[in-house]
Motif scaffolding. Structure first.
Motif, PDB file in Angstrom:
ATOM      1  N   LEU A 218      88.479  11.465  40.105  1.00 32.46           N
ATOM      2  CA  LEU A 218      88.453  11.302  41.570  1.00 32.46           C
ATOM      3  C   LEU A 218      87.006  11.254  42.072  1.00 32.46           C
ATOM      4  O   LEU A 218      86.137  11.950  41.542  1.00 32.46           O
ATOM      5  CB  LEU A 218      89.224  12.459  42.235  1.00 32.46           C
ATOM      6  N   PRO A 219      86.747  10.456  43.119  1.00 30.92           N
ATOM      7  CA  PRO A 219      85.350  10.182  43.518  1.00 30.92           C
ATOM      8  C   PRO A 219      84.740  11.256  44.416  1.00 30.92           C
ATOM      9  O   PRO A 219      84.414  11.016  45.570  1.00 30.92           O
ATOM     10  CB  PRO A 219      85.465   8.847  44.258  1.00 30.92           C
ATOM     11  N   LEU A 220      84.585  12.463  43.852  1.00 30.29           N
ATOM     12  CA  LEU A 220      83.879  13.506  44.588  1.00 30.29           C
ATOM     13  C   LEU A 220      82.403  13.100  44.668  1.00 30.29           C
ATOM     14  O   LEU A 220      81.847  12.609  43.686  1.00 30.29           O
ATOM     15  CB  LEU A 220      84.020  14.826  43.810  1.00 30.29           C
ATOM     16  N   LYS A 221      81.805  13.292  45.831  1.00 26.27           N
ATOM     17  CA  LYS A 221      80.368  13.000  45.975  1.00 26.27           C
ATOM     18  C   LYS A 221      79.735  14.269  46.557  1.00 26.27           C
ATOM     19  O   LYS A 221      79.461  14.347  47.765  1.00 26.27           O
ATOM     20  CB  LYS A 221      80.186  11.808  46.925  1.00 26.27           C
ATOM     21  N   PRO A 222      79.561  15.298  45.704  1.00 25.41           N
ATOM     22  CA  PRO A 222      79.219  16.632  46.202  1.00 25.41           C
ATOM     23  C   PRO A 222      77.873  16.685  46.910  1.00 25.41           C
ATOM     24  O   PRO A 222      76.952  15.937  46.561  1.00 25.41           O
ATOM     25  CB  PRO A 222      79.175  17.475  44.927  1.00 25.41           C
TER      26      PRO A 222
ATOM     27  N   VAL B 190      83.618  13.833  49.672  1.00 26.65           N
ATOM     28  CA  VAL B 190      84.262  12.689  49.002  1.00 26.65           C
ATOM     29  C   VAL B 190      83.681  11.400  49.570  1.00 26.65           C
ATOM     30  O   VAL B 190      83.312  11.355  50.749  1.00 26.65           O
ATOM     31  CB  VAL B 190      85.794  12.723  49.265  1.00 26.65           C
ATOM     32  N   LYS B 191      83.644  10.378  48.726  1.00 28.01           N
ATOM     33  CA  LYS B 191      83.053   9.099  49.155  1.00 28.01           C
ATOM     34  C   LYS B 191      83.637   8.600  50.471  1.00 28.01           C
ATOM     35  O   LYS B 191      82.910   8.198  51.369  1.00 28.01           O
ATOM     36  CB  LYS B 191      83.253   8.048  48.070  1.00 28.01           C
ATOM     37  N   ASP B 192      84.971   8.638  50.620  1.00 26.43           N
ATOM     38  CA  ASP B 192      85.562   8.099  51.857  1.00 26.43           C
ATOM     39  C   ASP B 192      85.781   9.182  52.918  1.00 26.43           C
ATOM     40  O   ASP B 192      86.475   8.950  53.908  1.00 26.43           O
ATOM     41  CB  ASP B 192      86.870   7.342  51.559  1.00 26.43           C
ATOM     42  N   ARG B 193      85.200  10.347  52.701  1.00 27.93           N
ATOM     43  CA  ARG B 193      85.223  11.454  53.681  1.00 27.93           C
ATOM     44  C   ARG B 193      86.612  11.952  54.028  1.00 27.93           C
ATOM     45  O   ARG B 193      86.854  12.422  55.144  1.00 27.93           O
ATOM     46  CB  ARG B 193      84.507  11.050  54.972  1.00 27.93           C
ATOM     47  N   ARG B 194      87.536  11.807  53.117  1.00 27.48           N
ATOM     48  CA  ARG B 194      88.888  12.331  53.337  1.00 27.48           C
ATOM     49  C   ARG B 194      89.232  13.265  52.180  1.00 27.48           C
ATOM     50  O   ARG B 194      88.746  13.080  51.061  1.00 27.48           O
ATOM     51  CB  ARG B 194      89.911  11.189  53.385  1.00 27.48           C
ATOM     52  N   PRO B 195      90.089  14.271  52.435  1.00 26.90           N
ATOM     53  CA  PRO B 195      90.446  15.210  51.373  1.00 26.90           C
ATOM     54  C   PRO B 195      91.129  14.523  50.187  1.00 26.90           C
ATOM     55  O   PRO B 195      91.626  13.400  50.298  1.00 26.90           O
ATOM     56  CB  PRO B 195      91.411  16.167  52.076  1.00 26.90           C
ATOM     57  N   LEU B 196      91.160  15.250  49.077  1.00 25.93           N
ATOM     58  CA  LEU B 196      91.804  14.765  47.849  1.00 25.93           C
ATOM     59  C   LEU B 196      93.020  15.656  47.590  1.00 25.93           C
ATOM     60  O   LEU B 196      92.880  16.803  47.176  1.00 25.93           O
ATOM     61  CB  LEU B 196      90.830  14.888  46.676  1.00 25.93           C
ATOM     62  N   VAL B 197      94.201  15.112  47.869  1.00 24.84           N
ATOM     63  CA  VAL B 197      95.415  15.927  47.792  1.00 24.84           C
ATOM     64  C   VAL B 197      96.486  15.136  47.054  1.00 24.84           C
ATOM     65  O   VAL B 197      96.620  13.934  47.268  1.00 24.84           O
ATOM     66  CB  VAL B 197      95.940  16.262  49.219  1.00 24.84           C
ATOM     67  N   GLY B 198      97.247  15.828  46.203  1.00 29.58           N
ATOM     68  CA  GLY B 198      98.411  15.151  45.632  1.00 29.58           C
ATOM     69  C   GLY B 198      98.694  15.478  44.185  1.00 29.58           C
ATOM     70  O   GLY B 198      98.061  16.341  43.573  1.00 29.58           O
ATOM     71  N   GLN B 199      99.657  14.730  43.671  1.00 30.79           N
ATOM     72  CA  GLN B 199     100.197  14.943  42.329  1.00 30.79           C
ATOM     73  C   GLN B 199      99.413  14.101  41.317  1.00 30.79           C
ATOM     74  O   GLN B 199      99.041  12.958  41.621  1.00 30.79           O
ATOM     75  CB  GLN B 199     101.653  14.484  42.347  1.00 30.79           C
ATOM     76  N   HIS B 200      99.204  14.666  40.137  1.00 26.08           N
ATOM     77  CA  HIS B 200      98.560  13.907  39.069  1.00 26.08           C
ATOM     78  C   HIS B 200      99.407  12.656  38.771  1.00 26.08           C
ATOM     79  O   HIS B 200     100.644  12.741  38.745  1.00 26.08           O
ATOM     80  CB  HIS B 200      98.423  14.781  37.819  1.00 26.08           C
ATOM     81  N   PRO B 201      98.780  11.493  38.536  1.00 28.01           N
ATOM     82  CA  PRO B 201      99.563  10.266  38.344  1.00 28.01           C
ATOM     83  C   PRO B 201     100.551  10.335  37.179  1.00 28.01           C
ATOM     84  O   PRO B 201     101.569   9.638  37.190  1.00 28.01           O
ATOM     85  CB  PRO B 201      98.503   9.194  38.093  1.00 28.01           C
TER      86      PRO B 201
END
Ligand SMILES: Cc1cc2nc3c(=O)[nH]c(=O)nc-3n(C[C@H](O)[C@H](O)[C@H](O)COP(=O)(O)OP(=O)(O)OC[C@H]3O[C@@H](n4cnc5c(N)ncnc54)[C@H](O)[C@@H]3O)c2cc1C
Length: 345
Positions: free
Chosen positions: A203-207, A288-299
């Protein structure tokens, strides 16, 4: 031991998710190794307006509606004070900025967040010829008190493992098995620790590292949060939090002289009074790159979930994403597509 959930991470994301689980009578185990400290060093401000551009924070009204009752319930439950209702005064640098403020006050989504009165500056310690605009519905959550009180309660209940999560020991078949624990689901809420997670490091975390100073300024005497090139937050006893910095290369939790000098240079343009630095802290924001949280189920792993990407506004966002994830897992409700990690497949 059998629980409904294993949560990795006891920062704001992990804690607020645990609270939603508790509301619904679910059992859980939390694992944390203290490797990240974004939630413990955070300024803790909540503020529905982006004060650089005078625009509304993404989903601000919805987030505040969910967040404040949750923090108030935590205050009662843990017997601590978390919510300090403090107004934010935006310092104007010019007549043009005052005009931009009035234009923002006329926007329907901002009208309830901004006062239309310009407050003149009468404080000799502050350098301001054009006064301030007051942002409404703002304050500070004392996040370090929350994290420490929450962890203590988890420890007292035997629901806390103080260790680095060992991915080798995880079996995520029909149910999740980790060492002596069995659970229906596992939720990773590791903040910047996500970059070490084999399931979600794609996932595109941009810390972004941030540093804050605490200063002692006995002649400043303000009881509001002053926003100029930095936020200046009153802590009581003439102490003020100053920050923060934004740094993308050095992603350590170590404080630096460069950040201190940057903050002091900004402070000297705002303050005319004497002050001394009494503390400095650093942490890495999970942005995050698109400034939105990262939430959900692993693919591919149906019992494995992520709750991350709280960015620069974890206080307001954490309760919202915690509810979204719970409803997705337990009630099969589709996640808001803007936060769903499916957007990166
Ligand atoms: C200087 C600074 C100022 C800030 N100011 C504000 C502010 O004023 N208002 C605001 O809303 N937000 C602010 N933020 C942002 C806010 O702090 C974050 O959005 C939020 O804390 C992120 O919470 P989190 O739980 O996702 O991550 P974290 O707080 O980093 O928590 C993650 C937890 O997971 C644990 N962990 C990680 N990997 C592992 C592993 N492998 N095994 C076990 N445990 C693990 C870590 O030890 C940590 O406890 C600020 C951040 C910084 C750095």
């Amino acid at each position: 031991m059998k629980v409904d959930y294993i949560i990795v991470g006891s920062g704001l994301a992990g804690i607020l998710f645990c609270e939603v689980l508790r509301e619904h009578g679910k059992t859980f185990l939390v694992i944390d190794d203290d490797s990240q400290q974004s939630s413990t060093v955070a300024g803790g401000l909540y503020n529905p307006v982006i004060l650089k551009r005078f625009t509304e924070v993404w989903m601000a009204t919805k987030q505040l509606e969910l967040a404040l009752p949750m923090y108030h319930a935590l205050e009662k439950d843990l017997g601590i004070t978390l919510d300090y209702k403090v107004p934010i005064y935006r310092l104007f640098a010019s007549i043009e900025e005052q005009n931009n403020w009035f234009a923002a006050c006329d926007k329907p989504n901002l009208a309830s967040h901004l006062s239309t009165q310009i407050i003149p500056n009468s404080n000799p310690a502050i350098n301001s010829d054009y006064g301030f605009g007051e942002v409404l519905q703002t304050g500070r959550i004392h996040t370090s008190v929350l994290v420490s009180a929450y962890k203590n309660r988890l420890k007292a209940n035997g629901s806390f493992l103080e260790e680095s999560f060992d991915f080798e020991q995880l079996d995520d078949g029909e149910e999740v098995v980790y060492k002596d624990y069995r659970a229906q689901h596992i939720v990773f809420a590791e903040g910047f620790g996500l970059v070490q997670n084999p399931y979600f490091k794609y996932l595109p975390l941009k810390p972004t590292k941030g540093e804050l100073l605490t200063i002692h300024a006995p002649d400043l005497n303000i009881d509001y949060i002053l926003k100029s090139s930095v936020f200046l937050t009153p802590l009581g006893d003439d102490l003020y939090l100053v920050g923060a910095t934004y740094e993308w290369n050095d992603l350590s939790n170590t404080t630096t002289i460069a950040a201190k000098e940057e903050l002091l240079a900004k402070l000297r343009t705002i303050l005319k009074c004497e002050f001394s630095v009494v503390d400095q802290v650093a942490g890495v924001r999970p942005t995050v790159k698109d400034r939105r949280p990262l939430v959900g189920q692993h693919p591919e792993r149906k019992n494995v979930y992520v709750l991350n990407g709280l960015g620069t506004r974890g206080v307001m966002i954490a309760p919202y994403v915690a509810h979204e994830l719970y409803d997705c897992i337990e009630n099969n409700k589709a996640l808001n597509s803007e936060i769903d990690i499916k957007r990166f497949i």
